[in-house]
Write a protein that holds these residues in place. Structure first.
Motif, short mmCIF file in Angstrom:
data_model
loop_
_atom_site.label_atom_id
_atom_site.label_comp_id
_atom_site.label_asym_id
_atom_site.label_seq_id
_atom_site.Cartn_x
_atom_site.Cartn_y
_atom_site.Cartn_z
N LEU A 170 44.09 66.50 87.12
CA LEU A 170 45.16 67.15 87.31
C LEU A 170 45.00 68.68 87.21
O LEU A 170 45.22 69.41 88.16
N LEU A 171 44.25 69.10 86.20
CA LEU A 171 43.81 70.44 86.09
C LEU A 171 42.71 70.92 87.18
O LEU A 171 42.92 72.25 87.69
N TRP A 172 41.89 70.26 87.74
CA TRP A 172 40.83 70.34 88.42
C TRP A 172 41.51 70.67 89.99
O TRP A 172 40.76 71.67 90.72
N LEU A 173 42.38 70.03 90.26
CA LEU A 173 42.96 70.09 91.66
C LEU A 173 44.04 71.18 91.62
O LEU A 173 43.98 71.88 92.69
N TRP A 174 44.88 71.33 90.62
CA TRP A 174 45.89 72.27 90.55
C TRP A 174 45.91 73.52 89.53
O TRP A 174 46.64 74.50 89.64
N GLY A 175 44.69 73.68 88.84
CA GLY A 175 44.52 74.77 87.88
C GLY A 175 45.34 74.58 86.67
O GLY A 175 46.22 73.63 86.43
N ALA A 176 45.10 75.45 85.87
CA ALA A 176 45.65 75.52 84.40
C ALA A 176 46.83 76.19 84.32
O ALA A 176 47.10 76.99 83.48
N PRO B 144 50.84 72.07 85.40
CA PRO B 144 49.66 70.90 85.21
C PRO B 144 49.31 70.80 83.89
O PRO B 144 48.80 69.97 83.41
N THR B 145 49.32 71.90 83.08
CA THR B 145 48.85 71.95 81.78
C THR B 145 49.87 71.31 80.88
O THR B 145 49.21 70.24 80.21
N LEU B 146 50.99 71.33 80.97
CA LEU B 146 51.76 70.39 80.24
C LEU B 146 51.82 69.04 80.42
O LEU B 146 51.79 68.20 79.67
N LEU B 147 51.70 68.72 81.84
CA LEU B 147 51.56 67.11 82.21
C LEU B 147 50.14 66.68 81.82
O LEU B 147 50.04 65.60 81.27
N CYS B 148 49.04 67.57 81.77
CA CYS B 148 47.65 67.15 81.32
C CYS B 148 48.03 66.78 79.67
O CYS B 148 47.37 65.98 79.22
N CYS C 62 34.08 69.39 79.65
CA CYS C 62 35.27 68.75 80.95
C CYS C 62 36.19 69.98 81.08
O CYS C 62 36.76 70.46 82.23
N TYR C 63 36.67 70.59 79.96
CA TYR C 63 37.70 71.58 79.99
C TYR C 63 37.48 72.90 79.92
O TYR C 63 38.49 73.90 80.38
N VAL C 64 36.38 73.45 79.27
CA VAL C 64 35.89 74.79 79.20
C VAL C 64 35.88 75.44 80.75
O VAL C 64 36.52 76.57 80.86
N PRO C 65 35.24 74.78 81.55
CA PRO C 65 35.28 75.47 82.98
C PRO C 65 36.70 75.62 83.75
O PRO C 65 36.78 76.49 84.33
N LEU C 66 37.70 74.87 83.10
CA LEU C 66 38.99 74.75 83.58
C LEU C 66 39.89 75.59 82.74
O LEU C 66 41.01 76.26 83.41
N CYS C 67 39.84 75.60 81.54
CA CYS C 67 40.70 76.48 80.72
C CYS C 67 40.13 77.38 79.84
O CYS C 67 40.87 78.22 79.15
#
Length: 436
Positions: free
Chosen positions: A142-148, A152-156, A301-306
């Motif tokens: 979800l975060l990879w496709l739509w960004g943080a 998307p973050t709340l759904l994640c 997984c999440y540092v590159p995104l968040c």
């Protein structure tokens, strides 16, 4: 081998003699009328030494049967510890336990084994594991496709919280060895789920949780009611604290401040401190490695995104939400029940006094991981949870026969009873503190 293990097992003992061996450095157990010296074995016991200590000097037949699905396997450990047996004139149960209740419960266990109620369906647990992995993968995708962004973050966060809660119930299944016939596979799978997916020591959890099952709601023996001086629980402890003028906190307000300390802090703070302390103290490097793998996975997984701070906040917030879920599910079946000092009751009576059920529904089963059947789970901890609903009517009938209360509540009532029980305990403390 235990102290005295080289003696001939022809020795006979009375209950009075057995009960003298109930100290830290001198512990005997009675199992099926056989007397065992487990003093030295206790420190090597896979379930933890405290579990054995809780039954030292007592009849441990019911908990021994409940915790060990493979009776033949554990016999090889018991045989060298045998020091004798009960004298023929001695009853099989200690402390004036109800012989009829014990006999009927053992007959029920035998019947359930014959009916295959202790046999797991691996596909059932495989589907639950697949659900968790899909939720974890979906959150990242979800975060990879739509960004943080906020949405998307709340759904994640929601998906990860659900995954963590469901992982709690699944690792609980493997911790009780209720899935695979080979115990080693249960341990490996539980370590993977508890360590890699949840980031907590599996061994620490097992040693803590088995104590809870062995003596639920018994002071000094059940770690789940050791409230670190934050709360007084039940009807006995509040009065004792009040009479002794013990006041670590204003307990008459505990039903209000519980919402600030219990649900939000149990997993993010208390459990993680206890888990790390236990692993370091006991040199449990295998569990430490599993926990490290959890943190590495999250950050990779999440540092590159968040970003670093965003990933740290993500983990903390998921822990925070999961903790609320876990606390309410675990406490609504125990906290409103009887909480007291050791009464040496038979297995059935002890578990029913400390445990209640939440009504069955598809949502309740999923939301609690079938721990809405707490009564059946406590009576038969190695039984796979998909069989609880089939066993419940037989347990109800047995309880009705012997006049033992079998409590079952709607989920809303069960949760409200947590609040009511804390309020009642606080009022008992205040009355004793001011007037006695």
């Amino acid at each position: 081998m235990g102290k005295g293990a080289e003696q001939t097992p022809a020795h006979v003992y009375t209950w009075e003699e057995v009960q003298k061996h109930s100290h830290k450095n001198d512990q005997w157990l009675v199992i099926d009328r056989k007397v065992y010296d487990v003093t030295n074995w206790a420190q090597r016991h896979p379930g933890g030494f405290r579990l054995i200590k809780h039954y030292a000097g007592e009849d441990a037949t019911e908990p021994f049967t409940a915790f060990h699905p493979d009776q033949k396997f554990v016999q090889k450990f018991l045989k060298p510890l045998l020091v004798g047996e009960l004298a023929t004139h001695e009853p099989s149960q200690d402390s004036n336990k109800n012989t009829a209740v014990v006999a009927d419960f053992r007959e029920l266990v035998t019947h359930l084994r014959k009916e295959g109620m202790f046999v797991a369906r691996p596909w059932f647990f495989g589907l639950h594991l697949a659900q968790i992995l899909l939720l974890e993968g979906g959150a990242w995708l979800l975060l990879w496709l739509w960004g943080a962004g906020w949405g998307p973050t709340l759904l994640c966060i929601m998906l990860l919280t659900i995954a963590q809660a469901q992982a709690s119930w699944l690792q609980h299944d493997f911790g009780h060895s209720s899935v695979f016939k080979k115990t080693s596979w249960n341990h490996i799978t539980q370590r993977f789920i508890m360590g890699h997916i949840k980031g907590v020591s599996a061994q620490w959890w097992n040693h803590r949780h088995f104590q809870h099952h062995a003596k639920p709601n018994v002071f000094s023996k059940d770690p789940d009611i050791k409230m670190v001086k934050l709360l007084v629980v039940g009807n006995v402890q509040p009065v004792e604290y009040g009479i002794k003028k013990i006041k670590f906190l204003p307990y008459n307000y505990q039903h209000k401040y519980f919402f600030l300390v219990g649900p939000p802090l149990t997993i993010p703070v208390l459990f993680h401190i206890q888990s790390m302390h236990a692993s370091i103290t006991h040199g449990n490097w295998e569990d430490m490695a599993w926990v490290l793998s959890f943190h590495l996975r999250y950050f990779m997984c999440y540092v590159p995104l968040c970003g670093v701070l965003g990933t740290f906040a993500l983990v903390i917030f998921v822990r925070f939400l999961e903790s609320h879920w876990f606390v309410w599910v675990s406490q609504m079946s125990h906290l409103p029940m009887k909480i007291d000092h050791e009464k040496h009751q038979d297995w059935l009576s002890m578990q029913l006094n400390a445990t209640c059920n939440v009504e069955q529904s598809a949502f309740n089963d999923w939301f609690t991981g079938h721990l809405n059947f707490q009564i059946e789970h406590h009576l038969f901890p190695t039984m796979p949870r998909h069989n609880y609903h089939q066993v419940a009517p037989l347990v109800k009938a047995l309880c009705e026969k012997h006049g033992i209360a079998y409590q079952e509540k709607p989920m809303g009532t069960a949760m409200a009873d947590v609040y009511r029980s804390l309020k009642n305990s606080g009022e008992l403390w205040l009355d004793a503190y001011l007037h006695k």
